[in-house]
Structures are given as C-alpha cells and as structure tokens.
Design a protein around this motif. Structure first.
Motif, PDB file in Angstrom:
ATOM      1  N   SER A  83      48.306  37.461 -13.535  1.00 49.21           N
ATOM      2  CA  SER A  83      48.352  38.906 -13.742  1.00 49.21           C
ATOM      3  C   SER A  83      47.566  39.320 -14.986  1.00 49.21           C
ATOM      4  O   SER A  83      46.815  40.293 -14.956  1.00 49.21           O
ATOM      5  N   SER A  84      47.716  38.583 -16.060  1.00 48.00           N
ATOM      6  CA  SER A  84      46.966  38.899 -17.282  1.00 48.00           C
ATOM      7  C   SER A  84      45.471  38.755 -17.049  1.00 48.00           C
ATOM      8  O   SER A  84      44.669  39.577 -17.504  1.00 48.00           O
ATOM      9  N   LEU A  85      45.077  37.705 -16.341  1.00 45.84           N
ATOM     10  CA  LEU A  85      43.668  37.469 -16.047  1.00 45.84           C
ATOM     11  C   LEU A  85      43.097  38.590 -15.185  1.00 45.84           C
ATOM     12  O   LEU A  85      42.009  39.106 -15.446  1.00 45.84           O
ATOM     13  N   ARG A  86      43.856  39.005 -14.177  1.00 41.30           N
ATOM     14  CA  ARG A  86      43.409  40.081 -13.294  1.00 41.30           C
ATOM     15  C   ARG A  86      43.292  41.403 -14.057  1.00 41.30           C
ATOM     16  O   ARG A  86      42.318  42.133 -13.905  1.00 41.30           O
ATOM     17  N   ASN A  87      44.275  41.705 -14.907  1.00 45.00           N
ATOM     18  CA  ASN A  87      44.243  42.948 -15.680  1.00 45.00           C
ATOM     19  C   ASN A  87      43.061  42.971 -16.649  1.00 45.00           C
ATOM     20  O   ASN A  87      42.389  43.993 -16.795  1.00 45.00           O
ATOM     21  N   ALA A  88      42.786  41.848 -17.311  1.00 47.11           N
ATOM     22  CA  ALA A  88      41.637  41.782 -18.217  1.00 47.11           C
ATOM     23  C   ALA A  88      40.338  41.914 -17.430  1.00 47.11           C
ATOM     24  O   ALA A  88      39.404  42.595 -17.864  1.00 47.11           O
ATOM     25  N   GLY A  89      40.280  41.297 -16.260  1.00 49.91           N
ATOM     26  CA  GLY A  89      39.095  41.432 -15.412  1.00 49.91           C
ATOM     27  C   GLY A  89      38.848  42.869 -14.993  1.00 49.91           C
ATOM     28  O   GLY A  89      37.706  43.332 -14.954  1.00 49.91           O
ATOM     29  N   GLU A  90      39.919  43.586 -14.678  1.00 54.19           N
ATOM     30  CA  GLU A  90      39.784  45.004 -14.315  1.00 54.19           C
ATOM     31  C   GLU A  90      39.265  45.827 -15.492  1.00 54.19           C
ATOM     32  O   GLU A  90      38.430  46.719 -15.321  1.00 54.19           O
ATOM     33  N   LYS A  91      39.750  45.532 -16.688  1.00 51.76           N
ATOM     34  CA  LYS A  91      39.268  46.244 -17.875  1.00 51.76           C
ATOM     35  C   LYS A  91      37.786  45.983 -18.105  1.00 51.76           C
ATOM     36  O   LYS A  91      37.031  46.901 -18.446  1.00 51.76           O
TER      37      LYS A  91
END
Length: 98
Positions: A83-91
């Motif tokens: 989830s953290s990786l996906r959220n950072a990728g979205e940013k």
C-alpha cells in the motif's frame, strides 16, 4: 541491494529488516506501472523503513525517480509495504502526468 528492470538501475534499501523476494517483486511491478506514463526514467531509489509504533502508518516508503532535469520524489506511509509503495507511486505519477 541493486536490481535492474528494463535497463533501469534500482537501488532498494531496507532499514531494520531484510528485503524479501516478494518485496522486490512488488517494487518491480510498481515501477513497471509507473513506467507506462514516463519513458525517460534512468534510475529509481527505494527506501523502506518502519517508523513509529502505530501499525496503521508504520510502513514508510520513500521513492526517488532519476529523470532528466530535476529528480522526482515521493513518500507514503501505510499499514503495508504494498500500500505504501502504491501510494508513493501514485504521488510520483501525478507529478509528471498532471
């Protein structure tokens, strides 16, 4: 540890724990997802750390993309690495898509 995806050098650093094959695979998948939107990435640095005691937000991912000009950076906290990786990728994606 360093890895290579589509001729892009990946530096993966885990603080306080060892990387797992599953984590490496998640990083590669997320990087490939982001690469669909930007083709001039030359390097990607990932920093994983567990900060604090709150299990809802203790998994922190910091992600830097090396691109021509200024590098892009994003970080995210969540209850899981994925989830953290996906959220950072979205940013990151919003920084060069919008």
């Amino acid at each position: 540890m360093q890895h290579l995806v589509n001729s892009i050098k990946i530096d993966l650093q885990t603080i306080g724990f060892s990387e797992t094959p599953e984590l490496v695979e998640q990083v590669k998948n997320e990087l490939n997802r982001v690469l669909r939107f930007r083709k001039d990435v030359v390097a990607a640095d990932f920093y994983f750390s567990e900060d604090g005691t709150n299990p809802e937000t203790n998994k922190m991912v910091r992600w830097r993309l090396g691109v021509p000009g200024n590098d892009l950076f994003a970080e995210a906290r969540s209850a899981s690495w994925a989830s953290s990786l996906r959220n950072a990728g979205e940013k990151l994606r919003r920084q060069f898509v919008d």
